[in-house]
Motif scaffolding. Structure first.
Motif, PDB file in Angstrom:
ATOM      1  N   ALA A  37       0.845  -1.200   0.000  1.00  8.57           N
ATOM      2  CA  ALA A  37       0.000   0.000   0.000  1.00  8.57           C
ATOM      3  C   ALA A  37       0.879   1.248   0.000  1.00  8.57           C
ATOM      4  O   ALA A  37       2.032   1.212   0.426  1.00  8.57           O
ATOM      5  CB  ALA A  37      -0.924   0.007   1.214  1.00  8.57           C
ATOM      6  N   PRO A  38       0.334   2.378  -0.478  1.00  8.56           N
ATOM      7  CA  PRO A  38       1.104   3.622  -0.429  1.00  8.56           C
ATOM      8  C   PRO A  38       1.449   3.996   1.013  1.00  8.56           C
ATOM      9  O   PRO A  38       0.663   3.752   1.934  1.00  8.56           O
ATOM     10  CB  PRO A  38       0.153   4.654  -1.058  1.00  8.56           C
ATOM     11  CG  PRO A  38      -0.798   3.853  -1.893  1.00  8.56           C
ATOM     12  CD  PRO A  38      -0.967   2.554  -1.161  1.00  8.56           C
ATOM     13  N   GLN A  39       2.603   4.567   1.204  1.00  9.00           N
ATOM     14  CA  GLN A  39       3.053   4.981   2.531  1.00  9.00           C
ATOM     15  C   GLN A  39       2.024   5.897   3.184  1.00  9.00           C
ATOM     16  O   GLN A  39       1.547   6.856   2.576  1.00  9.00           O
ATOM     17  CB  GLN A  39       4.389   5.718   2.416  1.00  9.00           C
ATOM     18  CG  GLN A  39       5.102   5.947   3.732  1.00  9.00           C
ATOM     19  CD  GLN A  39       5.788   4.686   4.226  1.00  9.00           C
ATOM     20  OE1 GLN A  39       6.355   3.950   3.434  1.00  9.00           O
ATOM     21  NE2 GLN A  39       5.743   4.458   5.532  1.00  9.00           N
ATOM     22  N   SER A  53       3.879   2.770  -4.993  1.00 11.33           N
ATOM     23  CA  SER A  53       4.651   3.826  -4.330  1.00 11.33           C
ATOM     24  C   SER A  53       4.267   5.205  -4.847  1.00 11.33           C
ATOM     25  O   SER A  53       4.414   6.203  -4.141  1.00 11.33           O
ATOM     26  CB  SER A  53       6.153   3.598  -4.529  1.00 11.33           C
ATOM     27  OG  SER A  53       6.530   3.834  -5.870  1.00 11.33           O
ATOM     28  N   ALA A  54       3.741   5.256  -6.081  1.00 10.87           N
ATOM     29  CA  ALA A  54       3.289   6.533  -6.648  1.00 10.87           C
ATOM     30  C   ALA A  54       1.881   6.897  -6.185  1.00 10.87           C
ATOM     31  O   ALA A  54       1.347   7.938  -6.594  1.00 10.87           O
ATOM     32  CB  ALA A  54       3.335   6.459  -8.180  1.00 10.87           C
ATOM     33  N   GLY A  55       1.278   6.046  -5.335  1.00 12.72           N
ATOM     34  CA  GLY A  55      -0.048   6.353  -4.797  1.00 12.72           C
ATOM     35  C   GLY A  55      -1.193   6.014  -5.729  1.00 12.72           C
ATOM     36  O   GLY A  55      -2.320   6.461  -5.516  1.00 12.72           O
ATOM     37  N   MET A  56      -0.931   5.189  -6.749  1.00 11.96           N
ATOM     38  CA  MET A  56      -1.969   4.901  -7.737  1.00 11.96           C
ATOM     39  C   MET A  56      -2.870   3.744  -7.347  1.00 11.96           C
ATOM     40  O   MET A  56      -3.818   3.427  -8.062  1.00 11.96           O
ATOM     41  CB  MET A  56      -1.321   4.632  -9.098  1.00 11.96           C
ATOM     42  CG  MET A  56      -0.538   5.821  -9.625  1.00 11.96           C
ATOM     43  SD  MET A  56       0.103   5.580 -11.291  1.00 11.96           S
ATOM     44  CE  MET A  56      -1.418   5.550 -12.244  1.00 11.96           C
ATOM     45  N   GLY A  57      -2.587   3.085  -6.227  1.00 13.10           N
ATOM     46  CA  GLY A  57      -3.437   1.987  -5.785  1.00 13.10           C
ATOM     47  C   GLY A  57      -2.694   1.090  -4.837  1.00 13.10           C
ATOM     48  O   GLY A  57      -1.610   1.420  -4.355  1.00 13.10           O
ATOM     49  N   LEU A  58      -3.301  -0.065  -4.547  1.00 16.85           N
ATOM     50  CA  LEU A  58      -2.666  -1.062  -3.694  1.00 16.85           C
ATOM     51  C   LEU A  58      -2.569  -2.370  -4.468  1.00 16.85           C
ATOM     52  O   LEU A  58      -3.139  -2.533  -5.539  1.00 16.85           O
ATOM     53  CB  LEU A  58      -3.425  -1.225  -2.374  1.00 16.85           C
ATOM     54  CG  LEU A  58      -4.941  -1.471  -2.414  1.00 16.85           C
ATOM     55  CD1 LEU A  58      -5.287  -2.900  -2.760  1.00 16.85           C
ATOM     56  CD2 LEU A  58      -5.564  -1.106  -1.071  1.00 16.85           C
ATOM     57  N   ALA A  59      -1.832  -3.330  -3.899  1.00 21.39           N
ATOM     58  CA  ALA A  59      -1.633  -4.600  -4.584  1.00 21.39           C
ATOM     59  C   ALA A  59      -1.453  -5.710  -3.558  1.00 21.39           C
ATOM     60  O   ALA A  59      -1.052  -5.465  -2.414  1.00 21.39           O
ATOM     61  CB  ALA A  59      -0.398  -4.527  -5.489  1.00 21.39           C
ATOM     62  N   LEU A  60      -1.773  -6.922  -3.959  1.00 19.21           N
ATOM     63  CA  LEU A  60      -1.413  -8.116  -3.200  1.00 19.21           C
ATOM     64  C   LEU A  60      -0.271  -8.783  -3.950  1.00 19.21           C
ATOM     65  O   LEU A  60      -0.385  -9.058  -5.141  1.00 19.21           O
ATOM     66  CB  LEU A  60      -2.596  -9.073  -3.071  1.00 19.21           C
ATOM     67  CG  LEU A  60      -3.790  -8.607  -2.231  1.00 19.21           C
ATOM     68  CD1 LEU A  60      -4.795  -9.742  -2.073  1.00 19.21           C
ATOM     69  CD2 LEU A  60      -3.337  -8.123  -0.866  1.00 19.21           C
ATOM     70  N   VAL A  61       0.823  -9.039  -3.255  1.00 25.46           N
ATOM     71  CA  VAL A  61       2.017  -9.585  -3.895  1.00 25.46           C
ATOM     72  C   VAL A  61       2.556 -10.734  -3.053  1.00 25.46           C
ATOM     73  O   VAL A  61       2.302 -10.803  -1.839  1.00 25.46           O
ATOM     74  CB  VAL A  61       3.108  -8.503  -4.066  1.00 25.46           C
ATOM     75  CG1 VAL A  61       2.620  -7.380  -4.972  1.00 25.46           C
ATOM     76  CG2 VAL A  61       3.541  -7.941  -2.716  1.00 25.46           C
ATOM     77  N   PRO A  70      10.798   3.761  -1.863  1.00 30.43           N
ATOM     78  CA  PRO A  70      10.211   4.878  -1.111  1.00 30.43           C
ATOM     79  C   PRO A  70       8.736   5.033  -1.477  1.00 30.43           C
ATOM     80  O   PRO A  70       8.356   4.912  -2.643  1.00 30.43           O
ATOM     81  CB  PRO A  70      11.032   6.089  -1.583  1.00 30.43           C
ATOM     82  CG  PRO A  70      12.292   5.521  -2.135  1.00 30.43           C
ATOM     83  CD  PRO A  70      11.929   4.190  -2.709  1.00 30.43           C
ATOM     84  N   GLY A  71       7.910   5.271  -0.450  1.00 27.10           N
ATOM     85  CA  GLY A  71       6.493   5.514  -0.714  1.00 27.10           C
ATOM     86  C   GLY A  71       5.618   4.280  -0.705  1.00 27.10           C
ATOM     87  O   GLY A  71       4.426   4.382  -0.997  1.00 27.10           O
TER      88      GLY A  71
END
Length: 231
Positions: A109-111, A173-181, A191-192
């Motif tokens: 997720a974004p920071q 990290s650019a704040g465009m969404g979240l992911a499951l990895v 960063p981020g």
């Protein structure tokens, strides 16, 4: 001509040992492809081990998605591939597979988007778009990720698709969404972005090596034998 003759005779004396090393898989070339998540988990330590046992084998490495690897294996362009199963139906008659790793999914997720530092429930994640790769790239992992959301009673909005884990993490990290990895991807620090374990029960994600069943390469045999004893 005498110096040249001596060089040829010296070279001929080395041939029996060269033939022996080639037959034992100690000399030659191994063409190996790998999915990006393997680069953060099993690949680096195993390559170090393999190099210590087989220092004279030339390793040709190439990063590729699972679908590309299957096609390359079927056409004999690579010897082995570290990929995410399942193998497609069309490949089962020609390829063998060995699991080398299974791991849980984690949330990227974004920071600052998540509260605290503890594991989270997926239902408590911020309502951001989901960043994921196209299903054709790795249908097993794609379905596992969407299955997690379904089990949590969430219908995610897919905001972006990307074919590499590095790109997915960069978009997070650019704040465009979240992911499951896969958990090993959390070794990729950007960063981020922050990673959190999930309190939800998630499926285990496998990574394994696939190869052509009819490949007679002694180098491949040595690679597989060492992999079996190392996992």
């Amino acid at each position: 001509l005498l110096p040249e003759a001596r060089r040829l005779l010296d070279g001929a004396a080395d041939l029996p040992d060269l033939v022996r090393r080639a037959a034992a898989g100690e000399e030659g070339r191994l063409a190996l492809s790998f999915v990006s998540s393997a680069d953060y988990s099993v690949l680096p330590p195993f390559l170090r081990t393999y190099r210590s046992y087989y220092p004279h084998v030339q390793i040709a490495l190439r990063e590729a998605t699972s679908d590309v690897q299957v096609d390359d294996l079927l056409h004999g362009r690579i010897d082995a591939g570290l990929l995410i199963p399942p193998l497609p139906e069309r490949a089962l008659a020609e390829l063998d597979y060995l699991k080398v790793l299974d791991e849980p999914l984690v949330l990227a997720a974004p920071q600052g988007a998540l509260k605290g530092k503890a594991a989270v429930w997926l239902k408590d994640a911020p309502p951001l778009p989901l960043i994921i790769f196209p299903r054709r790239i790795s249908p097993g992992l794609y379905d596992a990720i969407l299955g997690c959301f379904r089990a949590a009673g969430i219908t995610p909005h897919i905001g972006q698709e990307a074919i590499q884990m590095q790109t997915i993490v960069s978009l997070v990290s650019a704040g465009m969404g979240l992911a499951l990895v896969p958990q090993s991807v959390s070794n990729l620090m950007r960063p981020g972005v922050e990673y959190r374990a999930l309190r939800d029960t998630t499926p285990r994600v496998d990574t394994g090596v696939a190869w052509r069943r009819d490949n007679p390469s002694p180098v491949l045999k040595g690679f597989l034998d060492l992999l079996r004893t190392s996992t």
